[in-house]
Design a protein around this motif. Sequence first.
Motif, mmCIF file in Angstrom:
data_model
loop_
_atom_site.group_PDB
_atom_site.id
_atom_site.type_symbol
_atom_site.label_atom_id
_atom_site.label_comp_id
_atom_site.label_asym_id
_atom_site.label_seq_id
_atom_site.Cartn_x
_atom_site.Cartn_y
_atom_site.Cartn_z
ATOM 1 N N PHE A 288 37.504 37.024 59.105
ATOM 2 C CA PHE A 288 38.142 37.939 60.053
ATOM 3 C C PHE A 288 38.141 39.397 59.596
ATOM 4 C CE2 PHE A 288 40.192 33.741 60.214
ATOM 5 C CZ PHE A 288 39.801 33.359 61.488
ATOM 6 N N GLY A 289 37.673 39.647 58.367
ATOM 7 C CA GLY A 289 37.677 41.007 57.860
ATOM 8 C C GLY A 289 39.027 41.407 57.302
ATOM 9 N N HIS A 290 39.106 42.580 56.695
ATOM 10 C CA HIS A 290 40.380 43.067 56.180
ATOM 11 C C HIS A 290 40.402 44.591 56.215
ATOM 12 C CE1 HIS A 290 37.994 43.076 52.273
ATOM 13 N NE2 HIS A 290 38.415 44.326 52.358
ATOM 14 N N THR A 291 41.593 45.120 56.083
ATOM 15 C CA THR A 291 41.749 46.567 55.988
ATOM 16 C C THR A 291 41.873 46.961 54.518
ATOM 17 O OG1 THR A 291 44.147 46.369 56.199
ATOM 18 C CG2 THR A 291 42.875 46.692 58.223
ATOM 19 N N LYS A 292 41.612 48.199 54.243
ATOM 20 C CA LYS A 292 41.731 48.708 52.876
ATOM 21 C C LYS A 292 43.159 48.493 52.368
ATOM 22 C CE LYS A 292 41.200 52.962 50.185
ATOM 23 N NZ LYS A 292 40.828 54.402 50.231
ATOM 24 N N GLY A 293 43.289 47.929 51.166
ATOM 25 C CA GLY A 293 44.582 47.691 50.570
ATOM 26 C C GLY A 293 45.277 46.418 51.025
ATOM 27 N N ALA A 294 44.589 45.576 51.820
ATOM 28 C CA ALA A 294 45.219 44.354 52.330
ATOM 29 C C ALA A 294 45.581 43.400 51.203
ATOM 30 C CB ALA A 294 44.283 43.664 53.325
ATOM 31 N N PHE A 295 44.848 43.459 50.092
ATOM 32 C CA PHE A 295 45.142 42.623 48.930
ATOM 33 C C PHE A 295 44.484 43.280 47.721
ATOM 34 C CE2 PHE A 295 41.447 40.994 51.125
ATOM 35 C CZ PHE A 295 40.486 40.923 50.125
ATOM 36 N N THR A 296 44.818 42.805 46.558
ATOM 37 C CA THR A 296 44.257 43.380 45.339
ATOM 38 C C THR A 296 42.734 43.274 45.360
ATOM 39 O OG1 THR A 296 46.231 42.732 44.107
ATOM 40 C CG2 THR A 296 44.246 43.271 42.829
ATOM 41 N N GLY A 297 42.091 44.409 45.186
ATOM 42 C CA GLY A 297 40.626 44.430 45.215
ATOM 43 C C GLY A 297 40.052 44.859 46.545
ATOM 44 N N ALA A 298 40.891 44.983 47.579
ATOM 45 C CA ALA A 298 40.402 45.417 48.894
ATOM 46 C C ALA A 298 40.341 46.944 48.919
ATOM 47 C CB ALA A 298 41.321 44.895 50.000
ATOM 48 N N VAL A 299 39.256 47.495 48.376
ATOM 49 C CA VAL A 299 39.146 48.945 48.220
ATOM 50 C C VAL A 299 38.580 49.619 49.454
ATOM 51 C CG1 VAL A 299 38.931 48.777 45.724
ATOM 52 C CG2 VAL A 299 36.865 48.669 47.141
ATOM 53 N N ALA A 300 38.114 48.851 50.433
ATOM 54 C CA ALA A 300 37.563 49.429 51.660
ATOM 55 C C ALA A 300 37.707 48.421 52.795
ATOM 56 C CB ALA A 300 36.095 49.804 51.472
ATOM 57 N N ASP A 301 37.629 48.906 54.025
ATOM 58 C CA ASP A 301 37.672 48.009 55.175
ATOM 59 C C ASP A 301 36.446 47.086 55.167
ATOM 60 O OD1 ASP A 301 39.950 49.287 55.931
ATOM 61 O OD2 ASP A 301 39.047 50.414 57.583
ATOM 62 N N ARG A 302 36.641 45.893 55.696
ATOM 63 C CA ARG A 302 35.546 44.930 55.806
ATOM 64 C C ARG A 302 35.568 44.319 57.205
ATOM 65 N NH1 ARG A 302 34.700 39.481 52.040
ATOM 66 N NH2 ARG A 302 32.631 38.910 52.849
ATOM 67 N N PRO A 303 34.451 44.340 57.953
ATOM 68 C CA PRO A 303 34.479 43.842 59.330
ATOM 69 C C PRO A 303 34.611 42.327 59.443
ATOM 70 C CG PRO A 303 32.248 44.483 58.719
ATOM 71 C CD PRO A 303 33.155 44.930 57.594
ATOM 72 N N GLY A 304 34.026 41.544 58.535
ATOM 73 C CA GLY A 304 34.100 40.085 58.613
ATOM 74 C C GLY A 304 32.986 39.488 59.454
ATOM 75 N N LEU A 305 32.799 38.184 59.298
ATOM 76 C CA LEU A 305 31.676 37.506 59.952
ATOM 77 C C LEU A 305 31.854 37.388 61.464
ATOM 78 C CD1 LEU A 305 30.856 34.636 57.426
ATOM 79 C CD2 LEU A 305 29.646 36.799 57.775
ATOM 80 N N LEU A 306 33.095 37.276 61.933
ATOM 81 C CA LEU A 306 33.279 37.185 63.379
ATOM 82 C C LEU A 306 32.808 38.458 64.074
ATOM 83 C CD1 LEU A 306 35.066 34.729 62.510
ATOM 84 C CD2 LEU A 306 36.519 35.266 64.482
ATOM 85 N N ARG A 307 33.079 39.599 63.466
ATOM 86 C CA ARG A 307 32.600 40.855 64.038
ATOM 87 C C ARG A 307 31.081 40.967 63.925
ATOM 88 N NH1 ARG A 307 33.801 43.835 67.656
ATOM 89 N NH2 ARG A 307 32.933 45.678 66.628
ATOM 90 N N LYS A 308 30.542 40.498 62.815
ATOM 91 C CA LYS A 308 29.084 40.531 62.644
ATOM 92 C C LYS A 308 28.388 39.699 63.719
ATOM 93 C CE LYS A 308 25.364 39.430 59.388
ATOM 94 N NZ LYS A 308 25.010 38.838 58.067
ATOM 95 N N ALA A 309 29.035 38.617 64.144
ATOM 96 C CA ALA A 309 28.436 37.713 65.129
ATOM 97 C C ALA A 309 28.714 38.141 66.567
ATOM 98 C CB ALA A 309 28.947 36.298 64.907
ATOM 99 N N HIS A 310 29.261 39.324 66.795
ATOM 100 C CA HIS A 310 29.571 39.794 68.149
ATOM 101 C C HIS A 310 28.311 39.763 69.012
ATOM 102 C CE1 HIS A 310 31.444 41.914 71.387
ATOM 103 N NE2 HIS A 310 30.718 43.013 71.226
ATOM 104 N N ARG A 311 28.407 39.080 70.145
ATOM 105 C CA ARG A 311 27.293 38.872 71.075
ATOM 106 C C ARG A 311 26.140 38.102 70.426
ATOM 107 N NH1 ARG A 311 28.357 44.428 73.199
ATOM 108 N NH2 ARG A 311 29.571 44.145 75.091
#
Length: 570
Positions: A288-311
């Motif tokens: 599902f992706g994450h936002t920056k700072g969502a957990f330790t090591g999350a240094v940048a936003d990540r879109p996730g596979l569901l977003r990658k599979a859009h359409r």
Amino acid sequence: MARRKLVVLGLLGTTLDAGHGNKRWERWRPTVALTQHEDLLVDRLELLHGKDSAALADTVVADIGRVSPETAVVRHAVEFKDPWDFEHVYGRLHDFARAYPFNPDKEDYLVHITTGTHVAQICLFLLTESRYLPARLLQTSPAHRRDPNEPRSARDGRDPRDGRDARDTNAKSSARLGPGTYAIIDLDLSKYDRLASRFQKEKDLGQSFLKSGIDTKNAAFNELIERIERVAVASRAPILLTGPTGAGKSKLARRIFELKKARRQITGEFAEVNCATLRGDAAMSTLFGHTKGAFTGAVADRPGLLRKAHRGVLFLDEIGELGSDEQAMLLRAIEEKVFYPLGSDRETSSDFQLIAGTNRNLLARSDTARAPTGYEFRDDLFARINLWTFRLPALHERSEDIPPNLDFELEKASRDLGVNITMNREATERFLRFASKWTWPGNFRDFNASVTRMATLSDGGRITEDIVAAEIEHLRARAQPPPPSGPRAGELTARILGAERAARLDRFDRVQLEDVLSVCERARSLSDAGRELFANSRTERTSVNDSDRLRKYLARFAIDFASLKDDIHR
């Protein structure tokens, strides 16, 4: 909501679109006329023509610029060596359709079939029906001549769709043609059974594509692939692929994606992950992706596979390994197309098609089945992804498909190693005898590895009988030893009789035969096997011939003890 752009694709009519001087405006020219309709605003015209018609195309483009300046014209050089050669014309138009960057999410497409030869018009129809051209058909026709004194727009003293200045005396004194009429045709083959039969070849090509071009012989498997092809083309609902590890679920999922992509049914990417590798925050973040700072090591936003599979297509292999939280979020994403990235309070959306794979029985692990803690699979998610479920058979269940798969793997090995890999007749026969009765626990993964090993060890690309013999010994050495006693769930029966024949036995006969074969496997002789099998009844008989009794029992299944020992230890 912004209006979607309208794009028309059509051939320049070398006769119908021709004309010179002002008199050309007294003719109905279909390519110019289709841009003159007040209720059909063409944003872009993709004009196909040959080099010999370049001058005519210049004139038509200029005239369209006068009557419809809002229409952009893009010219394409498409040459027909013989415009009446159906195969040649279809091939050229097919190449154009495959290369054209369609964007059906933002544009609507019409295919103008009024111009061109009858052969070209038929080809455009076929390409549109088969969705190589993701469009509807546009047919235009002339109207009767208009009275020159009828009212027309006074804007700038010119009829905005007529192409001539109202102050032109020649124009005033002549009868003028309007843009004529048009009809948009949306093909629906469900109404045309006879027409649908013409595309059986296209359907067969789709099935061959899903099978990687392998000419499989197993009737049940071919029927399965035919059903999968029909569902893949017609539906965007979730697909669940089940079956043992190595049966080809991942490869089939990607081929389904590529088939839908080729048919212009999806525009997005193929995103995949093995859910057994996902744990904790990493699982949520990967999917599902994450936002920056969502957990330790999350240094940048990540879109996730569901977003990658859009359409596009999202393939979740081993979906039964997902945790309960991920399952709940996935269910909502499937049903509502929205979800929350990890650490975010803002919803994001993704319109994807899900293909799920598993080698487990998800129903037995659902909530309603009261599975052990840590192994639950939500029954509501299972119900949502269980609309189209297909079980891929194990390789030993398709023994007749081993020869074509061997050819496929040899060709693949030739490409990978850069050497033409072949097997002599003796080597091929020995390998196929063994392979048709071997259980292949890893299915196609094991089969591919076996052929790869033999190809790599071959001298000059020729696999000999000695190489095959060594590979057979290697496979046997790696196999787990049998238990000291008791039947092994039909393994020996399937090896000796073949999976298809073994499956036709009654359960009672299959269990009994499996036990007999397990005794024969470890016995040194027919007599030893008979003594063990009939040990209890021996004490009650005055005359015993255990070997003959066993021989007759095996003969019921067309099994010879000597051949049986060869098959077991081969």
